[in-house]
Design an enzyme around this catalytic site. Structure first.
Site, PDB file in Angstrom:
ATOM      1  N   HIS A 108       0.880  -1.171   0.000  1.00  0.00           N
ATOM      2  CA  HIS A 108       0.000   0.000   0.000  1.00  0.00           C
ATOM      3  C   HIS A 108       0.916   1.219   0.000  1.00  0.00           C
ATOM      4  O   HIS A 108       1.949   1.219   0.668  1.00  0.00           O
ATOM      5  CB  HIS A 108      -0.889  -0.039   1.249  1.00  0.00           C
ATOM      6  CG  HIS A 108      -1.841   1.125   1.380  1.00  0.00           C
ATOM      7  ND1 HIS A 108      -2.473   1.699   0.299  1.00  0.00           N
ATOM      8  CD2 HIS A 108      -2.272   1.806   2.469  1.00  0.00           C
ATOM      9  CE1 HIS A 108      -3.249   2.687   0.723  1.00  0.00           C
ATOM     10  NE2 HIS A 108      -3.140   2.766   2.035  1.00  0.00           N
ATOM     11  N   GLU A 195     -12.104   1.973   0.135  1.00  0.00           N
ATOM     12  CA  GLU A 195     -12.473   1.365   1.424  1.00  0.00           C
ATOM     13  C   GLU A 195     -13.373   2.282   2.246  1.00  0.00           C
ATOM     14  O   GLU A 195     -14.250   1.815   2.970  1.00  0.00           O
ATOM     15  CB  GLU A 195     -11.235   0.897   2.206  1.00  0.00           C
ATOM     16  CG  GLU A 195     -10.294   1.969   2.678  1.00  0.00           C
ATOM     17  CD  GLU A 195      -8.858   1.473   2.911  1.00  0.00           C
ATOM     18  OE1 GLU A 195      -8.507   0.386   2.424  1.00  0.00           O
ATOM     19  OE2 GLU A 195      -8.080   2.192   3.569  1.00  0.00           O
ATOM     20  N   SER A 252     -35.521 -11.158 -10.146  1.00  0.00           N
ATOM     21  CA  SER A 252     -36.821 -11.048 -10.831  1.00  0.00           C
ATOM     22  C   SER A 252     -36.930  -9.697 -11.533  1.00  0.00           C
ATOM     23  O   SER A 252     -36.213  -8.745 -11.183  1.00  0.00           O
ATOM     24  CB  SER A 252     -37.944 -11.175  -9.800  1.00  0.00           C
ATOM     25  OG  SER A 252     -37.920 -10.053  -8.932  1.00  0.00           O
TER      26      SER A 252
END
Ligand code: NDP
Ligand code: MG
Ligand code: MG
Length: 333
Positions: A108, A195, A252
């Protein structure tokens, strides 16, 4: 489309004669160290003495030593310590052992991008950042797959930093899934934004808001949990597999009509405006400053909020319901 790198683009041999230190054995550390070892590379794990993870790493067949010892012995040093602690550990235990030709690796970009770690000019500095939690980095590797990752080069002292990053990505299995080249700035800012606004902050608040709305209207908390929390994974899995259209094909037509007409009333222009503000605070360093200062005073706000979150009704109901689903491995408390 951005250029992606895969197995054939990466040369694992570049790391074959090198010693890799994985510092930390938490979420990313345990996964990356074991994957690299299983890829046939020489791995040392660096931990602090007394760490409960020391024996776990040894049980996995890894050689474990202190952070300073591992940093001294290794050519490639992957820092997988908590972001907020990296700069102090770096100063005391890593920097003294850096020599020309060594490489410093991150998963990171926080500490490099926000200037908390400033490595000497003669070492390579690059990033290999898996875009997924450590436990999936390990599990997918074992399954013959991988988690995609980002690579970025901050300093290319030896002229091979890009290829070394790709080789490291191959070692952890990421080139099986795809590797995207980025910059420390882009990775840091997009990771923090993702995040905060979407993946963790956005999703948990959306779930809680839905849950609370149903419970306040008198519905059973268990129904509210199934609708607003449990089903999230099933829906997200469909999107993950085949995009939003595949998810919409599976639900649906009633659900699809509701989805397309109501979603925009929930995530409104107001929400998007706030997202832009959140992004600005990441870009201008305000978030980083708040988080670093919070750590300097031993996290009073973090601890209070974490306690309140853990005590939320959605967590209590969820725990009871998950206990009735034995196929879910028990995690957390
Ligand atoms: P964890 O908190 O899971 O693990 C941290 C490790 O560091 C533990 O093994 C801990 O060991 C050790 N540690 C903590 N303090 C010290 C210290 N002072 N000296 C020596 N060892 C110490 O970290 P993560 O794996 O979550 O994060 C590591 C890096 O990976 C960060 O940069 C993070 O942003 C990045 N990252 C994480 C992801 C994730 O999936 N979690 C995803 C992508 C990137 P112990 O406490 O036993 O001593
Ligand atoms: Mg992150
Ligand atoms: Mg439904």
């Amino acid at each position: 489309m951005a250029k992606m790198f895969y197995d054939a683009d990466a040369n694992l041999e570049l790391l074959q004669n090198k010693v890799i230190a994985v510092l930390g054995y938490g979420s990313q550390g345990h996964a990356q160290a074991q994957n690299l070892k299983d890829s046939g590379l020489k791995v040392l794990v660096g931990l602090r003495r007394g760490s409960a993870r020391w024996s776990q790493a040894e049980a996995a067949g890894l050689e474990v030593m202190t952070v300073a010892e591992a940093a001294a012995k290794a050519d490639v040093i992957q820092i997988l310590l908590p972001d907020e602690r990296q700069s102090a550990v770096y100063k005391a235990e890593i920097e003294p052992h850096l020599k020309a030709g060594k490489a410093l690796v991150f998963s990171h970009g926080f500490n490099i991008h926000f200037g908390q770690i400033v490595p000497p000019q003669d070492v390579d500095v690059f990033m290999v950042a898996p875009k997924g939690p450590g436990h999936l980095v390990r599990r997918t590797y074992e399954e013959g797959a991988g988690v995609p990752c980002l690579i970025a080069v901050h300093q290319d002292a030896g002229g091979q930093a890009h290829d070394l990053a790709l080789a490291y990505a191959k070692g952890i299995g990421a080139t099986r899934a795809g590797v995207l080249e980025t910059t420390f700035k882009e990775e840091t800012e997009t990771d923090l934004f993702g995040e905060q606004a979407v993946l963790c902050g956005g999703v948990t608040e959306l779930m809680k808001a839905g849950f609370e709305t149903l419970v306040a209207a008198g519905y059973q908390p268990e129904s509210a949990y199934f609708e607003c929390v449990h089903e999230m994974k099933l829906i997200v899995d469909l999107i993950y597999e085949g995009g939003m259209s595949w998810m919409r094909y599976s639900i649906s037509d009633t659900a699809e009509y509701g989805d397309m007409t109501v979603g925009k009333r929930i995530i409104t222009e107001e929400t998007r405006k706030e997202m832009r503000k959140v992004l600005t605070e990441i870009q201008n360093g305000e978030f980083a400053k708040r988080w670093l200062l919070e750590n300097q005073v031993n996290r009073p706000a973090f601890n209070a909020m974490a306690r309140a979150e853990a005590e939320h009704q959605v967590e209590k109901v969820g725990k009871e319901l998950r206990e009735m689903m034995p196929w879910l491995k028990k995690r957390g408390q």
